[in-house]
Scaffold this motif. Structure first.
Motif: not given
Length: 243
Positions: A101-119
């Protein structure tokens, strides 16, 4: 002496991570549905059915015992990144949690630059391991539901190594989001701004990353719950029922 403690710590970690029989799955999501829905920086919460999963669910009073970060399949690599008790910080395939059993949680309005930095922040920590010489930190999980008052349960989640990459999965994820200053469950601190009108303002204060648990991402008002069936034009009229 340290090598002996590390050996027994590894044995204990493997024992606590073994699946238990009798797991009941309620979700009907396929791997294809999950893969078609997940986006970079999404979180996958997992119920889990090991002994340590049972203890974490009890101590946090939650369905969720584990959290993974979706980093994508770039260069054919496994798309999920997690901090595992046995293997440390590593990439794993989505199929690892097939049948859970799983659930997807998605951060809202995160910028592409911040996505790359987070990953990038999370991937740079691949290879960090839990310091299994802290065997006494693991022994508490030999009791799946320890008799602990509710106000003290959360404090039992943190391991005593002092290294944030050597704790449970949620510490790594919390660190990654805090690195780009994305909120999870911040505290509102009331401050007074000195101005002509002396306006009161609320300032957010970060919690320490070691204090987060998997359920906090589910509770957070800054993460959207994404359900693949609903996001892909679900129509209840299309369901074929066994009468």
């Amino acid at each position: 002496m340290q090598s002996i403690l590390r050996y027994f710590g590894n044995m204990l970690a493997r024992h606590l991570s073994k699946p238990k029989p009798g797991y009941e799955r309620f979700s009907v999501l396929s791997q294809a549905q999950l893969m078609a829905t997940l986006q970079p920086c999404d979180l996958l919460l997992v119920e889990g059915n090991s002994q340590i999963s049972t203890a974490i669910k009890y101590l946090t009073q939650s369905t969720w015992s584990h959290v993974c970060l979706f980093v994508g399949e770039k260069h054919g690599q496994d798309p999920l990144l997690e901090a595992d008790l046995v293997n440390g910080v590593c990439r794993v395939p989505l199929s690892k949690y097939d049948g859970y059993n799983v659930r997807i949680c998605r951060p809202v309005n995160i910028t592409d630059a911040d996505k790359r930095a987070l990953i990038k922040f999370a991937i740079e920590r691949i290879g960090h391991k839990y310091d299994s010489k802290n065997i006494f930190d693991l022994m508490r999980y030999l009791i799946a539901t320890p008799p602990v008052p509710s106000r003290y349960r959360r404090s039992l989640i943190a391991f005593g190594s002092g290294d944030p990459t050597k704790a449970i999965c949620s510490t790594l994820v919390a660190q990654s989001f805090q690195a780009i200053k994305y909120p999870i469950l911040p505290r509102a601190v009331e401050t007074q701004k000195q101005s002509h009108f002396s306006i009161d303002q609320h300032v957010m204060q970060k919690r320490h990353y070691s204090h987060f648990t998997p359920r906090d991402f589910d509770l957070s008002p800054y993460f959207q719950i994404v359900k693949p069936t609903i996001s892909h034009k679900f129509n209840y009229k299309d369901i074929k029922w066994d009468e």
